[in-house]
Design a protein around this motif. Structure first.
Motif, short mmCIF file in Angstrom:
data_model
loop_
_atom_site.label_atom_id
_atom_site.label_comp_id
_atom_site.label_asym_id
_atom_site.label_seq_id
_atom_site.Cartn_x
_atom_site.Cartn_y
_atom_site.Cartn_z
N ASN A 1 50.33 70.30 28.12
CA ASN A 1 50.68 69.09 28.87
C ASN A 1 49.69 68.81 29.99
O ASN A 1 49.28 67.68 30.21
N LYS A 2 49.33 69.88 30.69
CA LYS A 2 48.45 69.69 31.85
C LYS A 2 47.02 69.35 31.43
O LYS A 2 46.34 68.56 32.06
N LEU A 3 46.58 69.97 30.33
CA LEU A 3 45.17 69.81 29.95
C LEU A 3 44.91 68.56 29.12
O LEU A 3 43.79 68.04 29.12
N SER A 4 45.95 68.05 28.44
CA SER A 4 45.67 66.97 27.47
C SER A 4 44.96 65.74 28.07
O SER A 4 44.08 65.19 27.43
N PRO A 5 45.27 65.32 29.32
CA PRO A 5 44.53 64.14 29.82
C PRO A 5 43.03 64.40 30.05
O PRO A 5 42.26 63.47 30.22
#
Ligand code: IMP
Length: 428
Positions: A197-201
């Protein structure tokens, strides 16, 4: 003419001062890219008078006009990355807009850290003196094809099947071999979903980013971590890190072609240091070694461990230059040698032909280094930013390093801030 891309790498056992140089040269590039290692690195830079220590973020991160790329050869601790972003953001402003990470990066897992620690304290394994951050085990998983990569954390179904396979292997190892507690599957899985979740952007096809930038005549600076003598293939094995930190690792770790690198700047300290175990032929024992360590602030930026100090070892540097197409040197921390009566440079390892060079599989423990001695200079060089102002004897030292290594010295660093830099070759 300026090369399309450039690389800045350490040619010794790390801690050569690459961070400062990458930050300094970032003005001349459109992006900087880390291509190997993880948060075992400690790159120190001074920005607006403040000291920053970066472990995972490329050292270009404070430059608003440059992108910061993390290629697939890097192993990522999501916790360490976001802790670093939070710490650096007030100075760097807008990190999340400039940072791009390859989804192919391997993620460091709780079981990697545990295994690194168990192996280092076990009597059954050679103590390497690792940073205990799980770097080696993460790379082990990558080459044994059971790594959890960032991309795997974006789908729960995919993650479940990969993690079941990998964690059952580790839990068997922890329980049956080390007699330790098993790790809980759901806890590790939830952590990974959070990482995703944190890395996807931030995810991007870094290899293609580099290709596209180059097509538009934009320059990428490749930032090495550790140093060539810690390279798993070219270094002092087994006392090495688990990645290819020499230029050879750029193409695979960043995802560009080997011919796209262009100009390779090898950063070397005016002496050598080593943190952790392993041979170091020119180590200076006793009070002089301690004096240099104290003056040079030689304490590990990542682990706080004292660094061992030695004389400049031209034999190993020459070998690394020879096998890595190094274009030129950047000589750092020369000011630490100010005031010494004599300074040594190691130019040979032994009278015995078989031990003369830094050869493949050479046992460095039993070499007998030979030195040339250069007269020291009493004047301070700290902070000098014009080569004409250098004391003649310090110039003699610089010129001797270039002569014995067989490549020019293009940059000299005389202190931790950007102002204390002499750019000899304006074409970089
Ligand atoms: P690891 O990279 O944590 O597996 O540690 C392997 C060896 O590399 C140890 O001797 C560490 O001290 C050394 N090492 C890892 N990263 C760095 C660094 O950034 N600077 C200097 N030594 C390092």
């Amino acid at each position: 003419m300026k090369a399309k891309n450039l690389a800045v790498l350490g040619l010794q056992w790390g801690d050569e001062g690459k961070g400062k140089i990458v930050n300094f040269l970032s003005d001349r590039a459109d992006a900087a890219c880390r291509y190997q290692g993880g948060h075992n690195a400690g790159h120190t830079l001074i920005v607006e008078g403040k000291k920053l220590v970066l472990h995972l973020l490329p050292s270009s991160i404070c430059h608003q006009n440059a992108s910061s790329l993390i290629g697939k050869g890097v192993v990522i601790s999501c916790e360490a990355l976001f802790a670093e972003i939070e710490e650096i953001e007030p100075i760097a402003n807008g990190i999340l807009d400039r940072l791009k990470i390859s989804p192919a990066c391997t993620l460091i897992q709780p079981y990697h850290i545990l295994l690194d620690q168990l192996k280092e304290k076990s009597n059954s394994f050679t103590t390497i003196g690792t940073t205990l951050r799980g770097i080696g085990p993460a790379y082990e998983d990558k080459v044994s094809r059971k790594a959890i990569r960032i991309i795997d954390t974006l789908s729960e179904t995919k993650l479940n099947s990969k993690l079941e396979e990998t964690l059952s292997f580790y839990n068997f190892l922890f329980k049956e071999y080390f007699g330790e507690k098993e790790l809980d599957f759901n806890e590790v899985k939830d952590k990974n979903l959070e990482y995703g979740n944190k890395l996807s952007p931030l995810l991007a096809d870094v290899s293609n980013e580099i290709f596209t930038m180059n097509k538009k005549n934009k320059r990428v600076l490749f930032e090495g971590a550790q140093g060539a003598l810690l390279d798993v293939d070219q270094g002092t094995y087994p006392f090495v890190t688990a990645s290819n930190c020499s230029p050879a690792g750029i193409a695979s770790g960043a995802g560009c072609g080997p011919l796209d690198v262009g100009y390779i700047l090898g950063v070397v300290k005016a002496y050598v240091t080593r943190v952790g175990e392993g041979p170091m032929p020119t180590e200076i024992e006793g009070s002089l070694g301690e004096e240099i360590a104290k003056k040079g602030g030689e304490v590990g930026a990542t682990t706080g461990r004292p660094r061992r100090c030695g004389w400049f070892d031209a034999v190993s540097v020459k070998r690394i230059i020879q096998s890595n197409s190094v274009s030129a040197l950047c000589l750092t921390k020369i000011d630490v040698l100010d005031g010494l009566e004599n300074i040594k440079i190691c130019t040979g390892y032994d009278e015995d032909e078989s031990k003369k060079a830094f050869a493949e599989c050479m046992e460095l423990e039993d070499v007998n280094p030979s030195y040339i001695e250069i007269e020291g200079w009493p004047e301070p060089t700290a902070g000098i930013n014009n080569y004409d102002d250098f004391p003649q004897k310090a110039k003699n030292f610089v010129e001797k390093i270039a002569e014995v290594c067989g490549v020019p010295v293009d940059i000299i660093s005389t202190g931790p801030d950007d102002a204390s830099t002499i750019l000899i070759n304006q074409e970089i």
